[in-house]
Motif scaffolding. Sequence first.
Motif, PDB file in Angstrom:
ATOM      1  N   THR A  30       0.819  -1.223   0.000  1.00 14.62           N
ATOM      2  CA  THR A  30       0.000   0.000   0.000  1.00 14.62           C
ATOM      3  C   THR A  30       0.849   1.267   0.000  1.00 14.62           C
ATOM      4  N   GLY A  31       2.133   1.104  -0.249  1.00  7.12           N
ATOM      5  CA  GLY A  31       2.991   2.281  -0.345  1.00  7.12           C
ATOM      6  C   GLY A  31       3.430   2.851   0.979  1.00  7.12           C
ATOM      7  N   HIS A  32       3.305   2.087   2.058  1.00  9.97           N
ATOM      8  CA  HIS A  32       3.691   2.572   3.377  1.00  9.97           C
ATOM      9  C   HIS A  32       5.011   1.971   3.865  1.00  9.97           C
ATOM     10  N   GLY A  33       5.754   1.350   2.953  1.00 10.94           N
ATOM     11  CA  GLY A  33       7.084   0.902   3.318  1.00 10.94           C
ATOM     12  C   GLY A  33       7.992   2.102   3.557  1.00 10.94           C
ATOM     13  N   ARG A  34       9.089   1.871   4.241  1.00 10.96           N
ATOM     14  CA  ARG A  34      10.031   2.966   4.560  1.00 10.96           C
ATOM     15  C   ARG A  34      11.414   2.543   4.115  1.00 10.96           C
ATOM     16  N   TYR A  35      11.756   2.989   2.922  1.00  5.96           N
ATOM     17  CA  TYR A  35      13.038   2.655   2.322  1.00  5.96           C
ATOM     18  C   TYR A  35      14.020   3.805   2.556  1.00  5.96           C
ATOM     19  N   THR A  36      15.293   3.559   2.244  1.00  4.01           N
ATOM     20  CA  THR A  36      16.313   4.575   2.512  1.00  4.01           C
ATOM     21  C   THR A  36      15.970   5.897   1.843  1.00  4.01           C
ATOM     22  N   ASP A  37      15.508   5.857   0.610  1.00  6.00           N
ATOM     23  CA  ASP A  37      15.221   7.103  -0.099  1.00  6.00           C
ATOM     24  C   ASP A  37      14.011   7.834   0.464  1.00  6.00           C
ATOM     25  N   ASP A  38      13.213   7.167   1.297  1.00  2.75           N
ATOM     26  CA  ASP A  38      12.079   7.842   1.948  1.00  2.75           C
ATOM     27  C   ASP A  38      12.520   8.680   3.141  1.00  2.75           C
ATOM     28  N   ILE A  39      13.739   8.480   3.586  1.00  2.00           N
ATOM     29  CA  ILE A  39      14.223   9.153   4.792  1.00  2.00           C
ATOM     30  C   ILE A  39      14.916  10.453   4.388  1.00  2.00           C
ATOM     31  N   GLN A  40      14.483  11.551   4.985  1.00  2.00           N
ATOM     32  CA  GLN A  40      15.007  12.875   4.638  1.00  2.00           C
ATOM     33  C   GLN A  40      15.494  13.583   5.909  1.00  2.00           C
ATOM     34  N   PRO A  41      16.744  13.352   6.313  1.00  2.00           N
ATOM     35  CA  PRO A  41      17.254  14.024   7.519  1.00  2.00           C
ATOM     36  C   PRO A  41      17.267  15.541   7.321  1.00  2.00           C
ATOM     37  N   GLU A  42      17.009  16.240   8.391  1.00  2.00           N
ATOM     38  CA  GLU A  42      17.006  17.704   8.326  1.00  2.00           C
ATOM     39  C   GLU A  42      18.393  18.216   7.920  1.00  2.00           C
ATOM     40  N   GLY A  43      18.407  19.115   6.952  1.00  2.00           N
ATOM     41  CA  GLY A  43      19.656  19.725   6.516  1.00  2.00           C
ATOM     42  C   GLY A  43      20.529  18.844   5.653  1.00  2.00           C
ATOM     43  N   ALA A  44      19.973  17.740   5.135  1.00  2.00           N
ATOM     44  CA  ALA A  44      20.797  16.809   4.369  1.00  2.00           C
ATOM     45  C   ALA A  44      21.223  17.404   3.033  1.00  2.00           C
ATOM     46  N   LEU A  45      22.470  17.162   2.688  1.00  2.00           N
ATOM     47  CA  LEU A  45      23.007  17.509   1.380  1.00  2.00           C
ATOM     48  C   LEU A  45      22.847  16.315   0.450  1.00  2.00           C
ATOM     49  N   ARG A  46      22.888  16.589  -0.862  1.00  2.00           N
ATOM     50  CA  ARG A  46      22.761  15.513  -1.847  1.00  2.00           C
ATOM     51  C   ARG A  46      24.077  15.300  -2.567  1.00  2.00           C
ATOM     52  N   ALA A  47      24.339  14.053  -2.931  1.00  2.00           N
ATOM     53  CA  ALA A  47      25.626  13.705  -3.541  1.00  2.00           C
ATOM     54  C   ALA A  47      25.425  13.026  -4.886  1.00  2.00           C
ATOM     55  N   TYR A  48      26.414  13.244  -5.732  1.00  2.00           N
ATOM     56  CA  TYR A  48      26.441  12.619  -7.061  1.00  2.00           C
ATOM     57  C   TYR A  48      27.846  12.090  -7.296  1.00  2.00           C
ATOM     58  N   MET A  49      27.936  10.865  -7.814  1.00  2.00           N
ATOM     59  CA  MET A  49      29.241  10.275  -8.082  1.00  2.00           C
ATOM     60  C   MET A  49      29.582  10.433  -9.557  1.00  2.00           C
ATOM     61  N   LEU A  50      30.694  11.104  -9.834  1.00  2.00           N
ATOM     62  CA  LEU A  50      31.195  11.219 -11.197  1.00  2.00           C
ATOM     63  C   LEU A  50      32.003   9.971 -11.508  1.00  2.00           C
ATOM     64  N   ARG A  51      31.687   9.324 -12.632  1.00  2.00           N
ATOM     65  CA  ARG A  51      32.250   8.013 -12.938  1.00  2.00           C
ATOM     66  C   ARG A  51      32.998   8.026 -14.269  1.00  2.00           C
ATOM     67  N   SER A  52      33.846   7.049 -14.419  1.00  2.00           N
ATOM     68  CA  SER A  52      34.631   6.946 -15.644  1.00  2.00           C
ATOM     69  C   SER A  52      33.736   6.657 -16.840  1.00  2.00           C
ATOM     70  N   SER A  53      34.020   7.346 -17.931  1.00  2.00           N
ATOM     71  CA  SER A  53      33.310   7.075 -19.180  1.00  2.00           C
ATOM     72  C   SER A  53      34.093   6.117 -20.064  1.00  2.00           C
ATOM     73  N   MET A  54      35.252   5.693 -19.605  1.00  2.00           N
ATOM     74  CA  MET A  54      36.079   4.778 -20.384  1.00  2.00           C
ATOM     75  C   MET A  54      36.371   3.518 -19.581  1.00  2.00           C
ATOM     76  N   ALA A  55      36.612   2.416 -20.326  1.00  2.00           N
ATOM     77  CA  ALA A  55      36.830   1.125 -19.671  1.00  2.00           C
ATOM     78  C   ALA A  55      38.249   0.955 -19.173  1.00  2.00           C
ATOM     79  N   HIS A  56      39.201   1.632 -19.821  1.00  2.00           N
ATOM     80  CA  HIS A  56      40.596   1.484 -19.388  1.00  2.00           C
ATOM     81  C   HIS A  56      41.348   2.721 -19.847  1.00  2.00           C
ATOM     82  N   ALA A  57      41.875   3.483 -18.917  1.00  2.00           N
ATOM     83  CA  ALA A  57      42.580   4.716 -19.264  1.00  2.00           C
ATOM     84  C   ALA A  57      43.345   5.237 -18.067  1.00  2.00           C
ATOM     85  N   ARG A  58      44.411   5.953 -18.372  1.00  2.00           N
ATOM     86  CA  ARG A  58      45.047   6.778 -17.346  1.00  2.00           C
ATOM     87  C   ARG A  58      44.279   8.091 -17.301  1.00  2.00           C
ATOM     88  N   ILE A  59      44.083   8.604 -16.098  1.00  2.00           N
ATOM     89  CA  ILE A  59      43.286   9.823 -15.960  1.00  2.00           C
ATOM     90  C   ILE A  59      44.068  10.905 -15.229  1.00  2.00           C
TER      91      ILE A  59
END
Length: 772
Positions: A30-59
Amino acid sequence: MNEITPGSFGKAKFGLGAPVRRKEDDALVTGHGRYTDDIQPEGALRAYMLRSSMAHARITLGDLGEARSAPGVAAIFTAADLEGLGNMPTKVILTQPDGSKHAVPPRPVLAADTVRHVGEPIAFVVADTIANAKSAAELIEIDYEPLEAIVETGEALKDVAALVWPETGTNVAFNFELGDRAATDEVFAGAHHVTRIEIVNNRLVCNYMEPRSCIGEYDGETGRYTLTTGTQGGHGMRDIITGDILGIEKDRLRVVTPDVGGGFGTKNFVYPEYPVTLVAAERLGRPVKWVCERSEHFLVDAHGRDNLATAEVAMDADGRFLAMRVDLVAAMGAYLHQFGPYIPYLGLSMTTGLYDIPVMHTALKGVFTNTTPVDAYRGAGRPEAAYLLERLVDKAAAEMDLAPSEIRRRNFIRPDQLPYTTPAGRMYDTGEFAEHMDKALELADWAGFETRAAESRSRGKLRGIGMATYIEACAFAGSEEATVELGGDGSLTLLIGTQTNGQGHATAYGQIIAEQFGVDLDKVTMIQGDTDRVRKGGGTGGSRSIPLGLPSVLEASKALVKKVKDIAADKLEAGVEDLELLDGAVRVVGTDRAVTLAEVAAAAPEPLMGREEVRQNEATYPNGTHICEVEIDPETGDTAFANYVIVDDFGVVVNPILLAGQVHGGVVQAIGQALMEYTVYDEDGQLVTASFLDYRMPRAGDLPDIAFNTRNVPSTTNALGIKGAGEAGTIGATPAVMNAVNDALRRGAGVAQIEMPATPLRVWEAIQAARS
């Protein structure tokens, strides 16, 4: 022999074997589960991971000034900002044939100078919104110096193959052998007939309903961290993050797991986002939240399977198996993941299956490729082993002109041989293997197949039937502590360190506690997923939760019942032996004299609890027979299910409703691998099948009606006779489906063999090739 089938239980409301409906479902559906993304701590910042676009490279990272000053950005973390953190660990290291331990290449939390697969994390961007974090990530310049990549498992060992780790001079991650090579070769040399098969076990993406996410928090006053994330066991995750990566005492990290939308092995692992989120929260003084997108999941969460294998069986003139040997190449991806090397080893330990094969030898090579690392996925090596073996046995039957059932019957381990130790050292305690096969043959009407096949031919369709018999090792030696507490209001609370991912632990454990205390199920609460509240735990994996957890739950309940009765006996001035627990009270049998559980709790000098930990010294071995019947349209290559029958031996059944759900789910995942799911990289290491547009998952319309039955023989290694069921459907179904598909194509179109996934295009192409 103890036969238990769904619907054969008595009228007991709760207790072992009762068909209790899941108490978890109302909230979840019924949509009343509580998953990690449902939890919103006060003052929380959001994060994004920048990932490699290549399979093998020196960066080389460019100047980050512009990105760090972008709107809303709180911080950007790179490898240079995380010096002092340990590498992502590999927790299983095998002993190689020469006695050495294999090397483990370093896998940093964030890549510093070289990336080895598409999606490898490079920079962690934290901002006030996810949109601002993504915008800032676009301002980060990465200079890639491309290196040659290797992506195909079968190509990794060639002399011309690019090297994932050039400094080692090879793509071989490790070698491993099991069995007796000399004895096996001697038997093969004198065998009447040898059957050989080569198979591909295709790479899979897990695709649970809930993608991973995590929230990191830090308390500056106490110096403690809190990680909230969906896991298959917070205690193990806590110990790895603190001990291997952060280098702190384990009591400084609390891991909290709310509802989890599927795990299947892949949520057992520590991923780089978890420690980085904690470090970010500490340095920024605010909670930090990261949420995985579905496309990221395809790219970075541990993949499953990806084996190439050659297997041979030596036989006498009557088709009896004399010896078996296997050469296995198992993809590890670019790094050795948390338990990666253990998975093919575990499969090899089940090489001989249900069959009395006196000697065997297996040789394993783990190989590196510039792909996502591979680790446990539902069944973890055992589906791979069963698939290889049962495809081999079907081919052997054809070459020896024996029916699939007959060659199996001649080679099954007999009940009078049990307990039986396999050449790989597995000790099977109980089972009646021919009996569950015979029951499945009857229920599937195997004898009437030719009539049905003729009817299909009259409509221009190809009909096939296939079987697979399997055995798996699960619920491995170990234990799980359980604590049952009596509350002041008469309610009961269970604390246990297994972790439900949707299996129904609260129901299975609760029905046993409810029976012991004579209360309704809603009076029992389960606490999992909090390392501060639950003292210790082994988590969930390998079908261990109910077989290992339930005996401890039962004994803890009995210990608490004894305490309750002792107090009630004093209050009621009665003998303990004259008391019964019923309807939330302790009563003197045959009278109306009673004291409620709440009154007992109030009279206790201290909180009442029972705590027990029942140890199991050997794995359990569920087994069974799957029979699949399919009909193929040769003009489209489409495969439809005509019938699907299962007869399993799960020992003592705890709850037939939960059991059927586990088996059905496992079969569906196996069908996905057999007919649809296929992870494809191009030659440059780009993941081509990185979304549901290109990676097909099973839907309701694709699936058969499953006739699920049991023919159970209780385990002698488990305290309650339970054998475990969480992975069994996946283990038995894949070979059954593919044996049926191959049978249809061989009978109707002269196709010698087709590999997974048997997609409509692949089937159609195989038919056209055979016709030409």
